[in-house]
Write an enzyme that holds these catalytic residues in place. Structure first.
Site, mmCIF file in Angstrom:
data_model
loop_
_atom_site.group_PDB
_atom_site.id
_atom_site.type_symbol
_atom_site.label_atom_id
_atom_site.label_comp_id
_atom_site.label_asym_id
_atom_site.label_seq_id
_atom_site.Cartn_x
_atom_site.Cartn_y
_atom_site.Cartn_z
ATOM 1 C CG ASP A 126 -23.513 3.447 60.577
ATOM 2 O OD1 ASP A 126 -24.290 3.569 61.043
ATOM 3 O OD2 ASP A 126 -23.415 2.710 59.247
ATOM 4 N NE ARG A 128 -26.772 3.309 59.417
ATOM 5 C CZ ARG A 128 -26.760 2.998 58.314
ATOM 6 N NH1 ARG A 128 -28.244 3.240 57.754
ATOM 7 N NH2 ARG A 128 -25.754 2.571 57.659
#
Length: 197
Positions: A126, A128
């Site tokens: 991930d 982000r």
């Protein structure tokens, strides 16, 4: 982090009239948007969804994920309350971009899960980032959030930036036979909550 507010306009939707606000991140050139409704700077915690762009789920109605139904649920709940905010961040595929996301889909078709596929492509599970949220929230005068999310990491990221999350509001929707393993991986490998407590 700096952010440039570009413009705002009325956005009528199936759930009510929002105001759409456009922002640009000068450091990356990325464009982000916010959907706002009601009086956001009154001081009371704001019902908020921080949503990462998912073209396949949000616009093409893919059943591989639950992103589209989560976005629609957030819009519906905010409209029901008459007050709230959606920060729509341009970080497709947990930050890997649209074309790499399609490559990840191809790996998933061969048996990899969503985390394994991103890693096999050389990315974080991930990638982000949420730093852009702070100046966007400051633009609206928002001080505290009731966050629509199942992701404790998102809560932690916002609170680490000094944004109090007074309540995590669960958002369980969009389950189907095609995304069963995807949701299981989000729970087992990424710590997402799969129930309401």
């Amino acid at each position: 982090m700096q952010v440039k507010f570009v413009a705002g306009a009325t956005l009528p939707t199936a759930w009510g009239d929002f105001t759409i606000h456009g922002f640009e991140d000068p450091a990356t050139g990325k464009e982000h948007i916010a959907l706002a409704m009601g009086d956001l700077d009154s001081g009371a915690p704001v019902l908020c969804r921080v949503h990462s762009e998912c073209l396949t789920g949000d616009a093409l109605f893919s059943l591989r994920c639950d992103c589209g139904p989560q976005l629609q649920y957030a819009m519906r709940q905010i409209a029901k309350e008459g007050r709230g905010l959606i920060l729509y961040l341009r970080q497709e595929g947990r930050g890997i971009g649209l074309l790499n996301k399609i490559k990840a889909y191809a790996l998933q078709d061969k048996g990899a899960d969503t985390v394994e596929a991103n890693v096999q492509l050389g990315f974080l599970a991930d990638g982000r980032e949420y730093a852009i949220c702070r100046p966007m929230l400051d633009h609206f005068g928002v001080k505290e959030l009731r966050l629509l999310t199942n992701n404790p990491a998102k809560v932690a990221a916002l609170e680490a930036m000094g944004i109090p999350v007074t309540e995590r509001v669960p958002i369980h929707t969009g389950h189907n036979s095609h995304n069963k393993s995807y949701l299981e991986v989000k729970a087992s490998k990424m710590g997402h909550m799969t129930h309401d407590d």
